[in-house]
Design an enzyme around this catalytic site. Structure first.
Site, mmCIF file in Angstrom:
data_model
loop_
_atom_site.group_PDB
_atom_site.id
_atom_site.type_symbol
_atom_site.label_atom_id
_atom_site.label_comp_id
_atom_site.label_asym_id
_atom_site.label_seq_id
_atom_site.Cartn_x
_atom_site.Cartn_y
_atom_site.Cartn_z
ATOM 1 N N GLU A 1 21.796 -10.618 22.990
ATOM 2 C CA GLU A 1 21.254 -10.976 24.302
ATOM 3 C C GLU A 1 20.106 -11.979 24.214
ATOM 4 O OE1 GLU A 1 20.655 -8.026 27.276
ATOM 5 O OE2 GLU A 1 22.558 -7.034 26.911
ATOM 6 N N HIS B 1 16.631 -1.494 25.003
ATOM 7 C CA HIS B 1 17.130 -0.788 23.815
ATOM 8 C C HIS B 1 15.991 -0.700 22.805
ATOM 9 C CE1 HIS B 1 21.737 -0.943 24.037
ATOM 10 N NE2 HIS B 1 21.313 -1.389 25.197
#
Length: 469
Positions: free
Chosen positions: A96, A332
């Site tokens: 990402e 995360h």
């Protein structure tokens, strides 16, 4: 690679009782790896720029973030033996990283510490968001885009547009006597629901099926394969089975800790879930997911390794600290493991013999995959049919608009503007759906059939193998 760094990581050196035996026994090289989903979506991700810059600064060696008290006993998270060099890795796999300026900052800050780096670009609107930083020289790179990956109509999710892929980075051997590493970094299609069409279970399973085949090829080419990234699949799920059973790879966390009861871990406190279950996603200790329920915490970030060519010495969550005024580094937590590379065996050939129970487990996965495709296929066909019908109805509607405009213009000239605007909207949406139906819908159905045939071939081969035992 550095013996000093490995000692800080908690790994112990074998002592044979004499200096001569230590010299005689060559110490195997060790590599420390990090995988991290950085949550770098433009506009959507909160405090994206500040967070990713903080990640880059921390990887570059700066002390960034305030440790969480409950995790101070975990190495690399504000305490423990790693505190002197908390973020000293040999390989860093990122997911990402989608904004150009973020990658430019990573390149600038980390170039001295990680002289070998690469971001992968292939995609429709943007790249897959995959990048690698390495102290080990890169030999070559390759990007494989998944043929089955969401739908263009789900533009609000974006998986199809970024082009979910496998970023393969082949690294030069750390030591002449060890296997070269094939790092396979990926961010597989996300689930947007637990069940139903939005779960994208079939898409993710198809991706894992392709992934396992590609990994197997690099294993046969005598590489130490490491699959890393946000695989969006829980332990024991069908994609996870394909990535382990089909390849012979093992979960580095489970290699270190042994089998784990996911249900039991879901009932633990958030800190224990990180210590014992390595729950990198949806942890209540993550400020971006603090409202989640304890049983929603899960492990989605992995390092799957070839147990014949490397061994896990230590592992755990990283980047759990919090940034002042912002919160956690990402939605995360990162995952890190230290791997000991095994000595290369000259002219070693893969042993294809597997225990009967393993073969039966693989066959059960094939049956589950066949059912998964069979269950999803009607949805794919309906999507193609409905969008094709929309195109046909749009053509008829435009013709009707032209006829109606002819009659209404004589009575109210202003009405022509309304009908022209209406026809424009109908034509645009109809054309888009028509293209999706004819191009994408057809492509998705054929790709699903291809995977179904591959699974059928694997089933037939497995049946012969089981019958021949």
């Amino acid at each position: 690679m550095s013996s000093d760094r490995v000692d800080e990581d908690g790994a112990t050196t074998r002592n044979n009782g004499s200096e001569s035996s230590n010299i005689a026994q060559k110490k195997l090289p060790r590599v420390k790896l990090l995988t991290f989903n950085t949550w770098g979506l433009k506009v959507v991700s909160k405090h994206r720029k500040a967070r990713l810059r903080a990640i880059a600064d921390k990887l570059a060696g700066d002390k960034v973030g305030t440790p969480i008290d409950d995790l101070s006993d975990i190495p690399g998270n504000g305490g423990g033996a790693e505190e002197t060099a908390p973020e000293d890795y040999d390989i860093v796999a990122l997911q990402e990283v989608w904004v150009k300026e973020d990658w430019e900052y990573f390149s600038l800050r980390c170039k001295d510490k990680y002289p070998y780096m690469r971001i992968f670009y292939s995609g429709i609107l943007t790249g897959p968001g995959l990048a690698v930083l390495s102290k080990i020289p890169i030999e070559s790179t390759f990007l494989y885009r998944f043929p089955i990956n969401g739908r263009p109509s789900a533009f609000f999710r974006g998986d199809w547009y970024v082009g979910k892929s496998i970023a393969v980075t082949l690294l030069k051997p750390v030591d002449p006597d060890t296997y070269p590493i094939a790092l396979m970094n990926s961010h597989m299609h996300a689930p947007y629901a637990l069940t139903g069409d939005a779960a994208y279970e079939c898409h993710r399973s198809c991706q894992a099926w392709d992934f396992s085949k590609l990994a197997r090829l690099y294993q046969q080419a005598q590489y130490a394969v490491v699959i890393v990234g946000d695989l969006n699949s829980r332990p024991g799920s069908l994609p996870h089975k394909f990535l382990t059973q089909e390849t012979g790879l093992v979960d580095s966390w489970l290699q270190l800790k042994g089998p784990q009861d996911i249900v039991h871990i879901s009932k633990m406190g958030a800190a224990d879930q990180l210590r014992i279950g390595c729950t990198t996603c949806d942890s209540q200790l993550n400020t971006w997911r603090a409202q989640r329920q304890p049983d929603e915490a899960k492990r989605l970030d992995y390092a799957l390794i070839d147990p014949r060519r490397m061994h896990t010495l230590s592992a755990g969550v990283r980047f759990t600290e919090r940034l002042e005024g912002i919160g956690s580094f990402s939605d995360h937590f990162a995952y890190s493991c230290t791997l000991e590379l095994q000595q290369r065996q000259p002219q070693q050939h893969d042993d294809t013999t597997q225990p009967r129970q393993t073969l039966l487990d693989r066959y059960a996965s094939y049956e589950e995959m066949a059912r998964c495709i069979e269950k999803y296929m009607p949805t794919a066909k309906k999507q193609k049919l409905y969008r094709g019908l929309h195109f046909v109805l749009s053509v008829l509607c435009i013709i009707a608009c032209l006829v109606v405009t002819t009659f209404t213009a004589n009575r109210a000239a202003w009405s022509s503007i309304f009908w022209v605007l209406f026809a424009t909207v109908v034509a645009t949406t109809g054309l888009i759906d028509g293209l999706i139906s004819f191009l994408f819908g057809r492509s998705e159905i054929r790709a699903l059939r291809e995977v179904a045939e591959e699974v059928h071939d694997a089933q037939h081969s497995m049946q012969q193998q089981l019958a021949g035992e």
